[in-house]
Design a protein around this motif. Structure first.
Motif, PDB file in Angstrom:
ATOM      1  N   PRO A   1       0.820  -1.225   0.000  1.00  0.00           N
ATOM      2  CA  PRO A   1       0.000   0.000   0.000  1.00  0.00           C
ATOM      3  C   PRO A   1       0.846   1.264   0.000  1.00  0.00           C
ATOM      4  N   ASN A   2       2.006   1.239   0.662  1.00  0.00           N
ATOM      5  CA  ASN A   2       2.862   2.427   0.698  1.00  0.00           C
ATOM      6  C   ASN A   2       3.356   2.797  -0.696  1.00  0.00           C
ATOM      7  N   ASN A   3       3.751   1.795  -1.464  1.00  0.00           N
ATOM      8  CA  ASN A   3       4.194   2.040  -2.834  1.00  0.00           C
ATOM      9  C   ASN A   3       3.043   2.589  -3.675  1.00  0.00           C
ATOM     10  N   PHE A   4       1.866   2.034  -3.473  1.00  0.00           N
ATOM     11  CA  PHE A   4       0.672   2.515  -4.164  1.00  0.00           C
ATOM     12  C   PHE A   4       0.406   3.981  -3.823  1.00  0.00           C
ATOM     13  N   ASN A   5       0.470   4.325  -2.540  1.00  0.00           N
ATOM     14  CA  ASN A   5       0.231   5.703  -2.110  1.00  0.00           C
ATOM     15  C   ASN A   5       1.213   6.669  -2.783  1.00  0.00           C
ATOM     16  N   ARG A   6       2.488   6.265  -2.816  1.00  0.00           N
ATOM     17  CA  ARG A   6       3.518   7.129  -3.387  1.00  0.00           C
ATOM     18  C   ARG A   6       3.271   7.382  -4.871  1.00  0.00           C
ATOM     19  N   VAL A   7       2.996   6.324  -5.641  1.00  0.00           N
ATOM     20  CA  VAL A   7       2.801   6.459  -7.085  1.00  0.00           C
ATOM     21  C   VAL A   7       1.505   7.205  -7.384  1.00  0.00           C
ATOM     22  N   PHE A   8       0.442   6.894  -6.638  1.00  0.00           N
ATOM     23  CA  PHE A   8      -0.844   7.550  -6.849  1.00  0.00           C
ATOM     24  C   PHE A   8      -0.696   9.064  -6.671  1.00  0.00           C
ATOM     25  N   LYS A   9       0.023   9.470  -5.626  1.00  0.00           N
ATOM     26  CA  LYS A   9       0.208  10.900  -5.366  1.00  0.00           C
ATOM     27  C   LYS A   9       1.070  11.548  -6.436  1.00  0.00           C
ATOM     28  N   GLN A  10       2.073  10.835  -6.923  1.00  0.00           N
ATOM     29  CA  GLN A  10       2.920  11.369  -7.993  1.00  0.00           C
ATOM     30  C   GLN A  10       2.097  11.699  -9.237  1.00  0.00           C
ATOM     31  N   LEU A  11       1.139  10.838  -9.567  1.00  0.00           N
ATOM     32  CA  LEU A  11       0.386  10.981 -10.813  1.00  0.00           C
ATOM     33  C   LEU A  11      -0.853  11.856 -10.683  1.00  0.00           C
ATOM     34  N   THR A  12      -1.437  11.936  -9.489  1.00  0.00           N
ATOM     35  CA  THR A  12      -2.685  12.690  -9.337  1.00  0.00           C
ATOM     36  C   THR A  12      -2.535  13.945  -8.486  1.00  0.00           C
ATOM     37  N   GLY A  13      -1.449  14.037  -7.730  1.00  0.00           N
ATOM     38  CA  GLY A  13      -1.266  15.196  -6.870  1.00  0.00           C
ATOM     39  C   GLY A  13      -1.880  15.048  -5.501  1.00  0.00           C
TER      40      GLY A  13
END
Length: 274
Positions: free
Chosen positions: A246-258
């Motif tokens: 989930p941490n990796n998901f959170n990081r990538v999601f924020k990178q792409l959506t802000g």
């Protein structure tokens, strides 16, 4: 495309220039084959998400976002959500709107002021004619002419399918879209399609594609669809779309959506992304 949809498209093309048509869809599936019309089409995703294919580019429109489709653009509409609710505006914005950004397909986010105006205009439908309501008609055209200047443009993030410069990598991209939820490595994909890692990397680069970023875009797109359905929590979505933690998901999601997945989910629920 059913007969009712074909008749409505015909109605759009036959309508007068000084007429705005407004169509509201209920909670229904969306799957319209390729079509076009001679008015600007502005789609507001009230609930659910939308995929719009124009030529060989596929764009993703999240819930509470706007798709701007210029006249004469052949396009296909579909959704991976079971139920979608849309408000669609058809109007003639000829004249100065032949220039960029009015002549280009775009995806926009929204905010409260824009959403309230969309609701107001939609409440006056299904038809707004200049001859009957000149002030309302002028307001509607003015609002949509201003729309590209008052909303953030999101095409780069939400373009989920691209036209490769080299036809050899087309099946590779299709494979990444279909298998994004798996733990894909460029070495394995290259071997599967008969490339060396170096050669595949070069071909992708020549088309402006980075392997991991493209893969993560597909995963985040699917995650947004799952959030919209509202049946899974963040951890379940993270694993389902292909992230190992989930941490990796959170990081990538924020990178792409802000924003983080949790913030995105809360904003959708309370409607502040409207």
């Amino acid at each position: 495309m059913n007969q009712e949809q074909k008749e409505y498209i015909s109605l759009i093309n036959q309508s007068k220039k000084e007429t705005v048509l407004i169509k509201k869809t209920g909670w229904e599936e969306v799957n319209l084959s390729e079509h076009e019309h001679q008015k600007h089409q502005i789609i507001y995703t009230l609930s659910g998400t939308l995929h719009i294919q124009i030529e060989e580019s596929n764009y993703f429109v999240p819930e509470k976002h706007i798709a701007w489709i210029p006249p004469g653009s052949k396009h296909i509409l579909s959704s991976n959500n079971r139920r979608v609710s849309l408000v669609i505006f058809y109007l003639d914005l000829s004249g100065k709107t032949n220039e960029h950004p009015y002549r280009d397909f775009s995806v926009y986010s929204t905010h409260n002021v824009v959403a309230e105006n969309l609701r107001f205009i939609a409440s006056k439908g299904p038809v707004i004619q200049q001859s009957e309501f000149p002030d309302l008609y002028d307001f509607t055209l003015s609002f949509f002419r201003l729309l590209p200047t008052i909303n953030p443009h999101m095409e780069n993030l939400l373009k989920t399918k691209v036209i490769p410069n080299d036809e050899r990598i087309r099946p590779v991209l299709e494979y990444l879209i279909q298998h994004a939820h798996e733990n894909l490595k460029i070495e394995e994909v290259a071997e599967r399609f008969g490339f060396s890692v170096r050669n595949l990397s070069r071909l992708l680069h020549d088309s402006g594609i980075h392997f991991n970023r493209y893969l993560n875009q597909q995963r985040v797109t699917r995650a947004i669809e799952l959030f919209t359905d509202g049946k899974k929590n963040i951890q379940e979505v993270a694993y389902e779309v292909g992230f190992n933690t989930p941490n990796n998901f959170n990081r990538v999601f924020k990178q792409l959506t802000g924003m983080s997945p949790g913030c995105y989910g809360r904003e959708i629920k309370k409607g502040s992304l409207v």
